[in-house]
Design a protein around this motif. Sequence first.
Motif, mmCIF file in Angstrom:
data_model
loop_
_atom_site.group_PDB
_atom_site.id
_atom_site.type_symbol
_atom_site.label_atom_id
_atom_site.label_comp_id
_atom_site.label_asym_id
_atom_site.label_seq_id
_atom_site.Cartn_x
_atom_site.Cartn_y
_atom_site.Cartn_z
ATOM 1 N N THR A 104 0.831 -1.200 0.000
ATOM 2 C CA THR A 104 0.000 0.000 0.000
ATOM 3 C C THR A 104 0.867 1.252 0.000
ATOM 4 O O THR A 104 0.522 2.262 -0.621
ATOM 5 C CB THR A 104 -0.947 0.005 1.210
ATOM 6 O OG1 THR A 104 -0.183 -0.075 2.429
ATOM 7 C CG2 THR A 104 -1.903 -1.183 1.160
ATOM 8 N N ALA A 107 2.117 1.786 -3.568
ATOM 9 C CA ALA A 107 1.047 2.308 -4.419
ATOM 10 C C ALA A 107 0.875 3.809 -4.192
ATOM 11 O O ALA A 107 0.702 4.584 -5.147
ATOM 12 C CB ALA A 107 -0.257 1.563 -4.139
ATOM 13 N N ASP A 108 0.930 4.249 -2.929
ATOM 14 C CA ASP A 108 0.823 5.680 -2.627
ATOM 15 C C ASP A 108 2.028 6.450 -3.171
ATOM 16 O O ASP A 108 1.893 7.584 -3.659
ATOM 17 C CB ASP A 108 0.720 5.894 -1.116
ATOM 18 C CG ASP A 108 -0.597 5.394 -0.535
ATOM 19 O OD1 ASP A 108 -1.564 5.208 -1.311
ATOM 20 O OD2 ASP A 108 -0.663 5.191 0.695
ATOM 21 N N VAL A 144 3.950 5.659 -5.817
ATOM 22 C CA VAL A 144 3.843 5.756 -7.278
ATOM 23 C C VAL A 144 2.806 6.810 -7.666
ATOM 24 O O VAL A 144 3.029 7.616 -8.573
ATOM 25 C CB VAL A 144 3.500 4.384 -7.885
ATOM 26 C CG1 VAL A 144 3.133 4.519 -9.370
ATOM 27 C CG2 VAL A 144 4.674 3.419 -7.733
ATOM 28 N N ARG A 145 1.675 6.832 -6.969
ATOM 29 C CA ARG A 145 0.652 7.825 -7.276
ATOM 30 C C ARG A 145 1.165 9.246 -7.033
ATOM 31 O O ARG A 145 0.871 10.173 -7.802
ATOM 32 C CB ARG A 145 -0.608 7.571 -6.451
ATOM 33 C CG ARG A 145 -1.518 6.500 -7.051
ATOM 34 C CD ARG A 145 -2.882 6.514 -6.397
ATOM 35 N NE ARG A 145 -2.821 6.081 -4.998
ATOM 36 C CZ ARG A 145 -2.953 4.821 -4.614
ATOM 37 N NH1 ARG A 145 -3.134 3.857 -5.516
ATOM 38 N NH2 ARG A 145 -2.895 4.500 -3.337
ATOM 39 N N ALA A 146 1.946 9.428 -5.969
ATOM 40 C CA ALA A 146 2.512 10.755 -5.685
ATOM 41 C C ALA A 146 3.474 11.185 -6.787
ATOM 42 O O ALA A 146 3.487 12.362 -7.193
ATOM 43 C CB ALA A 146 3.216 10.749 -4.333
ATOM 44 N N ILE A 194 3.370 10.285 -9.916
ATOM 45 C CA ILE A 194 2.551 10.616 -11.087
ATOM 46 C C ILE A 194 1.887 11.974 -10.904
ATOM 47 O O ILE A 194 1.899 12.823 -11.800
ATOM 48 C CB ILE A 194 1.499 9.520 -11.329
ATOM 49 C CG1 ILE A 194 2.176 8.200 -11.723
ATOM 50 C CG2 ILE A 194 0.504 9.956 -12.410
ATOM 51 C CD1 ILE A 194 1.229 7.014 -11.808
ATOM 52 N N ASP A 195 1.307 12.204 -9.729
ATOM 53 C CA ASP A 195 0.597 13.456 -9.465
ATOM 54 C C ASP A 195 1.528 14.664 -9.562
ATOM 55 O O ASP A 195 1.098 15.763 -9.948
ATOM 56 C CB ASP A 195 -0.056 13.428 -8.083
ATOM 57 C CG ASP A 195 -1.223 12.453 -8.008
ATOM 58 O OD1 ASP A 195 -1.720 12.031 -9.075
ATOM 59 O OD2 ASP A 195 -1.627 12.101 -6.874
ATOM 60 N N GLN A 255 1.976 8.288 -16.375
ATOM 61 C CA GLN A 255 0.764 7.683 -15.832
ATOM 62 C C GLN A 255 0.767 6.170 -16.002
ATOM 63 O O GLN A 255 0.184 5.432 -15.199
ATOM 64 C CB GLN A 255 -0.457 8.276 -16.540
ATOM 65 C CG GLN A 255 -1.802 7.696 -16.102
ATOM 66 C CD GLN A 255 -2.182 8.116 -14.694
ATOM 67 O OE1 GLN A 255 -1.928 9.266 -14.316
ATOM 68 N NE2 GLN A 255 -2.777 7.222 -13.929
ATOM 69 N N GLN A 296 1.202 3.371 -13.226
ATOM 70 C CA GLN A 296 0.118 2.897 -12.370
ATOM 71 C C GLN A 296 -0.329 1.501 -12.772
ATOM 72 O O GLN A 296 -0.623 0.652 -11.918
ATOM 73 C CB GLN A 296 -1.069 3.863 -12.463
ATOM 74 C CG GLN A 296 -2.237 3.542 -11.545
ATOM 75 C CD GLN A 296 -1.931 3.833 -10.088
ATOM 76 O OE1 GLN A 296 -1.416 4.905 -9.776
ATOM 77 N NE2 GLN A 296 -2.225 2.899 -9.216
ATOM 78 N N ASP A 299 -0.680 -3.291 -11.000
ATOM 79 C CA ASP A 299 -1.637 -4.395 -11.119
ATOM 80 C C ASP A 299 -0.961 -5.685 -11.532
ATOM 81 O O ASP A 299 -1.457 -6.774 -11.258
ATOM 82 C CB ASP A 299 -2.738 -4.037 -12.117
ATOM 83 C CG ASP A 299 -3.565 -2.843 -11.666
ATOM 84 O OD1 ASP A 299 -3.696 -2.639 -10.440
ATOM 85 O OD2 ASP A 299 -4.077 -2.106 -12.543
#
Length: 206
Positions: free
Chosen positions: A177, A180-181, A183-185, A187-188, A194, A197, A201
Amino acid sequence: MEESTSNNSPARQDNQNQDPSPSSPGPQVDTPAAPAPPEEQPTGPPEYRTLYLLSYVPSPLFPAHWSMWVPHRASDGSVSKRGTRLHVTGDSRNGFAHDFDRDYDPDEDGRRPWVRAAARIAERHVEDPPTPEGVSAYEACNRLERVALSIPAPGPSMRAASNNAVRTRVALQNCQTWMADFVRALIDQGLIEQSAQALLDECPKN
């Protein structure tokens, strides 16, 4: 980029720069050629380095451990086989802590992790420390590592069976988890594509 200087200033527009009149066959004066404009400097994309996602699967009974790895740049400019591994270590019962393993080579790890290229990141965001062996495992040396530290390491999210406190449902937090956070940061903040992301999966979870 500085613009080239024009040679059409009034000071140079004298009789010597004009074509001689056919009725005045005076001496021919050579006009100095205007200097060629400087060549445009290359303005291509910045240098990039590849970020890799790693998964260690100890057993189908336990969650796999996830890490991110970025290879160092060797002294000759090539990409090294060693680099920094970014992850959080611990367990769901006691909580996790950030950890940067700065001299890591996936090929030398007997656990034989699953390794996939996740994204590319501009070189300026992954500057190598001058002496990796002398840098703390918890000290950020570049923007990638600062983003990693900005994502809190998960605290305890699993109670012991002997705990008599009123039981409430707690979302399980672990290294997966956190990754995942992370990687999202990235990207953001526009540091990676993108498409990274989607790789989460595919990454083995157990």
